[in-house]
Write an enzyme that holds these catalytic residues in place. Structure first.
Site, PDB file in Angstrom:
ATOM      1  N   GLU A 244     -75.262 -22.881 -38.054  1.00  0.00           N
ATOM      2  CA  GLU A 244     -74.289 -22.156 -37.244  1.00  0.00           C
ATOM      3  C   GLU A 244     -74.830 -20.799 -36.838  1.00  0.00           C
ATOM      4  O   GLU A 244     -74.657 -20.362 -35.700  1.00  0.00           O
ATOM      5  CB  GLU A 244     -72.980 -21.989 -38.027  1.00  0.00           C
ATOM      6  CG  GLU A 244     -71.896 -21.281 -37.230  1.00  0.00           C
ATOM      7  CD  GLU A 244     -70.626 -21.036 -38.040  1.00  0.00           C
ATOM      8  OE1 GLU A 244     -69.628 -20.617 -37.432  1.00  0.00           O
ATOM      9  OE2 GLU A 244     -70.635 -21.252 -39.266  1.00  0.00           O
ATOM     10  N   ASN A 381     -71.277 -10.026 -40.972  1.00  0.00           N
ATOM     11  CA  ASN A 381     -72.594  -9.393 -40.886  1.00  0.00           C
ATOM     12  C   ASN A 381     -72.960  -8.646 -42.162  1.00  0.00           C
ATOM     13  O   ASN A 381     -74.145  -8.515 -42.504  1.00  0.00           O
ATOM     14  CB  ASN A 381     -72.633  -8.450 -39.687  1.00  0.00           C
ATOM     15  CG  ASN A 381     -72.736  -9.206 -38.370  1.00  0.00           C
ATOM     16  OD1 ASN A 381     -72.686 -10.436 -38.346  1.00  0.00           O
ATOM     17  ND2 ASN A 381     -72.879  -8.484 -37.278  1.00  0.00           N
ATOM     18  N   GLU A 382     -71.957  -8.148 -42.894  1.00  0.00           N
ATOM     19  CA  GLU A 382     -72.245  -7.494 -44.172  1.00  0.00           C
ATOM     20  C   GLU A 382     -72.843  -8.488 -45.169  1.00  0.00           C
ATOM     21  O   GLU A 382     -73.815  -8.178 -45.887  1.00  0.00           O
ATOM     22  CB  GLU A 382     -70.960  -6.875 -44.736  1.00  0.00           C
ATOM     23  CG  GLU A 382     -70.448  -5.675 -43.959  1.00  0.00           C
ATOM     24  CD  GLU A 382     -69.747  -6.049 -42.655  1.00  0.00           C
ATOM     25  OE1 GLU A 382     -69.512  -5.144 -41.841  1.00  0.00           O
ATOM     26  OE2 GLU A 382     -69.440  -7.240 -42.454  1.00  0.00           O
TER      27      GLU A 382
END
Length: 395
Positions: A244, A381-382
């Protein structure tokens, strides 16, 4: 790395472009250029056009309907699809559950599900996130208790994209509550028509219901719908999310969006001249184009290295693609909003972006707000930065 295409690859690119030009409904292309969503029927029809051509699942192994294309050809196809633009294959089937089934599923599952995914006879959705289990997905609480030849599923999934259209959902369910949380999860395929499945839409800021809540109340799932081994679902989920994240980069879509920004900025007057002539605006656009080129090179390296990390182990560098791809997409929607200016204020759901002087602006603000999500889904994103620190940098 030699990034130039061979004569054979350039001829292939021309073939792909010609096919899209000749076979995609122009009205669908206009929708996508205006950042509108295509309908379910348009998505299904286009997937079947691709499948008849043999391009429905180009990156799958040949024995399951894939093309056998090189990494370069796969890259060219995806970029041209996004740049045209044409609807990409529904990711939940083609890019997510399909690869999980042909990699970890049994022969019966492969024979039944894979052809139907390729032809979009079934619309799939993803049952991963839950209230309290988003970025920390391993904390999920949906349970699947084995009783004879069925699992009894109870729980709730949320942010389930396009569940209102879905025939099937692939779910992570807890099958062993007494072990480490990552070790007690299984991967189940659930018929959305099953008794006890309820779908409730979540209205978004643009008025649509792209995402949903899905509830399971004593849903009976045949044990034969377990993919792979019981309690190994976390491994399959990591494999799926790696695929993904590669696709979330969307380099071709960002290239098409830059083309759209240039076009619109050439027509919008600011300070008595076209906005595209404003030095500050040009500097912003040039900066994001440079970042996009760097992302493109990184994606090509990841694609070229595919398969070198072992079965079921995608390149952890796909997390880099996810981070930078989402940041670039968000920045481009900000630039589009800057181009649009006050024309973005009214939102007319019936507008298609093609009629009067301001109609083109109608979809841009909703697109900007919608794209705030891309740095969250597919693993925030972290979380991706933590993956890079551990798996890439070895920290």
């Amino acid at each position: 790395m030699d990034l130039s295409f061979t004569a054979h690859e350039i001829a292939f690119r021309d073939e792909v472009r010609a096919f899209f030009e000749d076979n995609l409904d122009p009205a669908v292309r206009v929708k996508l250029m205006a950042t509108r969503h295509v309908s379910k029927d348009e998505q299904v029809s286009w997937q079947r056009v691709l499948n008849r051509k043999g391009w429905g699942v180009p990156h799958w192994p040949v024995e399951y309907g894939g093309t056998g294309w090189s990494a370069a050809k796969q890259y060219i196809f995806l970029e041209e699809l996004q740049k045209h633009p044409a609807p990409p294959p529904l990711p939940f089937g083609v890019n997510m559950v399909g690869p999980v089934i042909y990699t970890f599923g049994n022969d019966a599952q492969k024979k039944h599900y894979l052809p139907r995914i390729a032809n979009m006879d079934d619309w799939w959705c993803q049952g991963f996130s839950e209230p309290g289990a988003g970025s920390d997905l391993a904390s999920l609480k949906t349970t699947a208790k084995r009783k004879g030849d069925v699992y009894i599923v109870n729980g709730q999934k949320t942010w389930t994209t396009l569940a209102q259209h879905a025939d099937w959902i692939f779910c992570l369910c807890r099958t062993d509550p007494d072990v480490r949380k990552q070790s007690g999860i299984s991967f189940l395929l659930i018929d959305m028509a099953s008794k006890g499945v309820t779908v409730r839409p979540i209205q978004m800021i643009d008025g649509g219901a792209e995402i949903n809540e899905v509830f399971f109340d004593d849903v009976l799932v045949p044990a034969e719908n377990l993919v792979g081994e019981e309690n190994k679902g976390w491994d399959y989920a990591k494999f799926l999310l790696g695929h993904e994240r590669v696709n979330i980069a969307r380099v071709g879509i960002s290239k098409a969006r830059i083309r759209r920004i240039r076009e619109l900025a050439g027509n919008v007057i600011s300070g008595g001249k076209p906005l595209i002539e404003d030095p500050q605006f040009r500097q912003k656009l040039a900066a994001i184009e440079i970042e996009l080129k760097a992302l493109e090179l990184t994606q090509m390296r990841v694609v070229a290295a595919e398969g070198k990390h072992g079965k079921g182990k995608p390149d952890p560098a796909s997390s880099i693609l996810k981070i930078k791809g989402s940041e670039i997409q968000q920045t481009l929607t900000e630039l589009l909003l800057e181009v649009t200016g006050p024309f973005a204020m009214p939102f007319l759901p019936e507008a298609d972006g093609t009629n009067d002087e301001t109609d083109w602006a109608s979809p841009i603000a909703p697109t900007y707000f919608n794209y705030r999500k891309v740095s969250i889904y597919g693993g925030s994103n972290e979380i991706q930065r933590n993956i890079i620190a551990k798996a890439v940098l070895g920290l």
